[in-house]
Design a protein around this motif. Structure first.
Motif, PDB file in Angstrom:
ATOM      1  N   GLY A  89       0.832  -1.204   0.000  1.00 41.02           N
ATOM      2  CA  GLY A  89       0.000   0.000   0.000  1.00 41.02           C
ATOM      3  C   GLY A  89       0.864   1.250   0.000  1.00 41.02           C
ATOM      4  N   PHE A  90       0.290   2.326  -0.477  1.00 42.20           N
ATOM      5  CA  PHE A  90       1.050   3.572  -0.577  1.00 42.20           C
ATOM      6  C   PHE A  90       1.329   4.161   0.791  1.00 42.20           C
ATOM      7  CE2 PHE A  90      -0.408   3.386  -4.933  1.00 42.20           C
ATOM      8  CZ  PHE A  90       0.693   3.868  -5.622  1.00 42.20           C
ATOM      9  N   GLN A  91       2.546   4.699   0.929  1.00 41.52           N
ATOM     10  CA  GLN A  91       2.925   5.443   2.114  1.00 41.52           C
ATOM     11  C   GLN A  91       3.725   6.662   1.664  1.00 41.52           C
ATOM     12  OE1 GLN A  91       6.064   3.985   4.786  1.00 41.52           O
ATOM     13  NE2 GLN A  91       6.312   2.243   3.407  1.00 41.52           N
ATOM     14  N   GLN A  92       3.693   7.692   2.472  1.00 42.19           N
ATOM     15  CA  GLN A  92       4.388   8.924   2.143  1.00 42.19           C
ATOM     16  C   GLN A  92       5.885   8.797   2.390  1.00 42.19           C
ATOM     17  OE1 GLN A  92       2.048  11.298   4.845  1.00 42.19           O
ATOM     18  NE2 GLN A  92       0.872  12.170   3.152  1.00 42.19           N
ATOM     19  N   PHE A  93       6.639   9.627   1.668  1.00 47.47           N
ATOM     20  CA  PHE A  93       8.081   9.713   1.891  1.00 47.47           C
ATOM     21  C   PHE A  93       8.538  11.154   1.717  1.00 47.47           C
ATOM     22  CE2 PHE A  93       7.956   9.238  -2.719  1.00 47.47           C
ATOM     23  CZ  PHE A  93       8.931  10.125  -3.152  1.00 47.47           C
ATOM     24  N   ILE A  94       9.675  11.446   2.338  1.00 44.11           N
ATOM     25  CA  ILE A  94      10.343  12.741   2.219  1.00 44.11           C
ATOM     26  C   ILE A  94      11.819  12.449   2.003  1.00 44.11           C
ATOM     27  CG2 ILE A  94      10.982  14.882   3.401  1.00 44.11           C
ATOM     28  CD1 ILE A  94       8.455  14.477   5.137  1.00 44.11           C
ATOM     29  N   SER A  95      12.428  13.154   1.049  1.00 43.82           N
ATOM     30  CA  SER A  95      13.845  12.932   0.793  1.00 43.82           C
ATOM     31  C   SER A  95      14.548  14.240   0.468  1.00 43.82           C
ATOM     32  CB  SER A  95      14.040  11.956  -0.378  1.00 43.82           C
ATOM     33  OG  SER A  95      15.413  11.793  -0.648  1.00 43.82           O
ATOM     34  N   ALA A  96      15.709  14.418   1.058  1.00 41.10           N
ATOM     35  CA  ALA A  96      16.590  15.528   0.697  1.00 41.10           C
ATOM     36  C   ALA A  96      17.748  14.996  -0.139  1.00 41.10           C
ATOM     37  CB  ALA A  96      17.100  16.245   1.943  1.00 41.10           C
ATOM     38  N   GLY A  97      17.553  13.814  -0.737  1.00 37.94           N
ATOM     39  CA  GLY A  97      18.499  13.292  -1.712  1.00 37.94           C
ATOM     40  C   GLY A  97      19.585  12.372  -1.197  1.00 37.94           C
ATOM     41  N   LYS A  98      19.740  12.262   0.109  1.00 35.01           N
ATOM     42  CA  LYS A  98      20.730  11.369   0.696  1.00 35.01           C
ATOM     43  C   LYS A  98      20.015  10.356   1.576  1.00 35.01           C
ATOM     44  CE  LYS A  98      24.445  14.740   0.872  1.00 35.01           C
ATOM     45  NZ  LYS A  98      25.441  15.387   1.723  1.00 35.01           N
ATOM     46  N   ALA A  99      20.581   9.178   1.702  1.00 37.84           N
ATOM     47  CA  ALA A  99      19.954   8.118   2.494  1.00 37.84           C
ATOM     48  C   ALA A  99      19.661   8.566   3.921  1.00 37.84           C
ATOM     49  CB  ALA A  99      20.834   6.869   2.500  1.00 37.84           C
ATOM     50  N   GLU A 100      20.597   9.287   4.527  1.00 32.87           N
ATOM     51  CA  GLU A 100      20.401   9.713   5.918  1.00 32.87           C
ATOM     52  C   GLU A 100      19.384  10.853   6.050  1.00 32.87           C
ATOM     53  OE1 GLU A 100      24.151  11.794   4.390  1.00 32.87           O
ATOM     54  OE2 GLU A 100      23.336   9.791   4.279  1.00 32.87           O
ATOM     55  N   LEU A 101      18.970  11.426   4.931  1.00 30.76           N
ATOM     56  CA  LEU A 101      17.949  12.477   4.937  1.00 30.76           C
ATOM     57  C   LEU A 101      16.726  12.051   4.131  1.00 30.76           C
ATOM     58  CD1 LEU A 101      20.206  15.633   4.453  1.00 30.76           C
ATOM     59  CD2 LEU A 101      19.157  14.800   6.566  1.00 30.76           C
ATOM     60  N   THR A 102      16.441  10.756   4.159  1.00 34.61           N
ATOM     61  CA  THR A 102      15.301  10.185   3.445  1.00 34.61           C
ATOM     62  C   THR A 102      14.506   9.333   4.418  1.00 34.61           C
ATOM     63  OG1 THR A 102      16.502  10.193   1.350  1.00 34.61           O
ATOM     64  CG2 THR A 102      14.640   8.686   1.519  1.00 34.61           C
ATOM     65  N   PHE A 103      13.191   9.587   4.476  1.00 33.43           N
ATOM     66  CA  PHE A 103      12.358   8.890   5.453  1.00 33.43           C
ATOM     67  C   PHE A 103      11.072   8.387   4.832  1.00 33.43           C
ATOM     68  CE2 PHE A 103      14.862  12.046   7.712  1.00 33.43           C
ATOM     69  CZ  PHE A 103      15.486  11.253   8.653  1.00 33.43           C
ATOM     70  N   LEU A 104      10.725   7.160   5.174  1.00 31.46           N
ATOM     71  CA  LEU A 104       9.432   6.576   4.850  1.00 31.46           C
ATOM     72  C   LEU A 104       8.501   6.811   6.029  1.00 31.46           C
ATOM     73  CD1 LEU A 104      10.725   3.222   3.405  1.00 31.46           C
ATOM     74  CD2 LEU A 104       9.338   4.870   2.143  1.00 31.46           C
ATOM     75  N   GLN A 105       7.236   6.927   5.732  1.00 28.59           N
ATOM     76  CA  GLN A 105       6.229   7.160   6.765  1.00 28.59           C
ATOM     77  C   GLN A 105       6.313   6.129   7.887  1.00 28.59           C
ATOM     78  OE1 GLN A 105       2.376   7.302   4.988  1.00 28.59           O
ATOM     79  NE2 GLN A 105       1.306   7.598   6.900  1.00 28.59           N
ATOM     80  N   GLU A 106       6.542   4.867   7.542  1.00 26.75           N
ATOM     81  CA  GLU A 106       6.566   3.797   8.546  1.00 26.75           C
ATOM     82  C   GLU A 106       7.787   3.864   9.465  1.00 26.75           C
ATOM     83  OE1 GLU A 106       8.723   0.282   5.922  1.00 26.75           O
ATOM     84  OE2 GLU A 106       6.559   0.288   6.099  1.00 26.75           O
ATOM     85  N   GLU A 107       8.800   4.630   9.100  1.00 25.33           N
ATOM     86  CA  GLU A 107      10.044   4.683   9.870  1.00 25.33           C
ATOM     87  C   GLU A 107      10.030   5.694  11.014  1.00 25.33           C
ATOM     88  OE1 GLU A 107      13.511   3.669   6.677  1.00 25.33           O
ATOM     89  OE2 GLU A 107      12.745   5.716   6.691  1.00 25.33           O
TER      90      GLU A 107
END
Length: 118
Positions: free
Chosen positions: A87-105
């Motif tokens: 199912g779809f979940q939101q994400f936010i990313s500033a382009g680097k792994a350490e600045l990328t987050f999935l809603q579930e995290e």
């Protein structure tokens, strides 16, 4: 506690100032620089999921922070370990792994989403 700290760090690094009509949606903008940043954000999300080849994105858009930090916001759906879509979940990313987050995290993800993507 760790999830809250990550949210606080990310939110303090990225100060966003924009109106909703300033969103630059993927596929609706011809600005190749913004498209490139959205591509980078989507690749960072793919690096965090179990089956990157199964990734389906929707409502992906670009925002520019006051400090010039590009932000990619959107939704992703992908397969889990059993091969089914979760199912779809939101994400936010500033382009680097350490600045990328999935809603579930992140437990307080809605706060981060409202601050950076709304």
């Amino acid at each position: 506690m760790k999830k809250f700290i990550l949210t606080a760090i990310f939110a303090s690094i990225v100060s966003v100032s924009f109106a909703k009509d300033e969103f630059n949606y993927y596929g609706k903008t011809t600005d190749y620089k913004k498209i490139g940043w959205m591509d980078i954000g989507m690749e960072a999300i793919k690096d965090k999921i179990n089956d990157p080849e199964s990734a389906i994105f929707r409502d992906v858009y670009f925002n520019q922070g006051r400090d010039g930090i590009p932000i990619t916001c959107g939704e992703i759906n992908a397969k889990n370990l059993l091969g089914g879509y979760i199912g779809f979940q939101q994400f936010i990313s500033a382009g680097k792994a350490e600045l990328t987050f999935l809603q579930e995290e992140v437990s307080d993800f809605p706060i981060l989403w409202n601050r950076l993507c709304h």
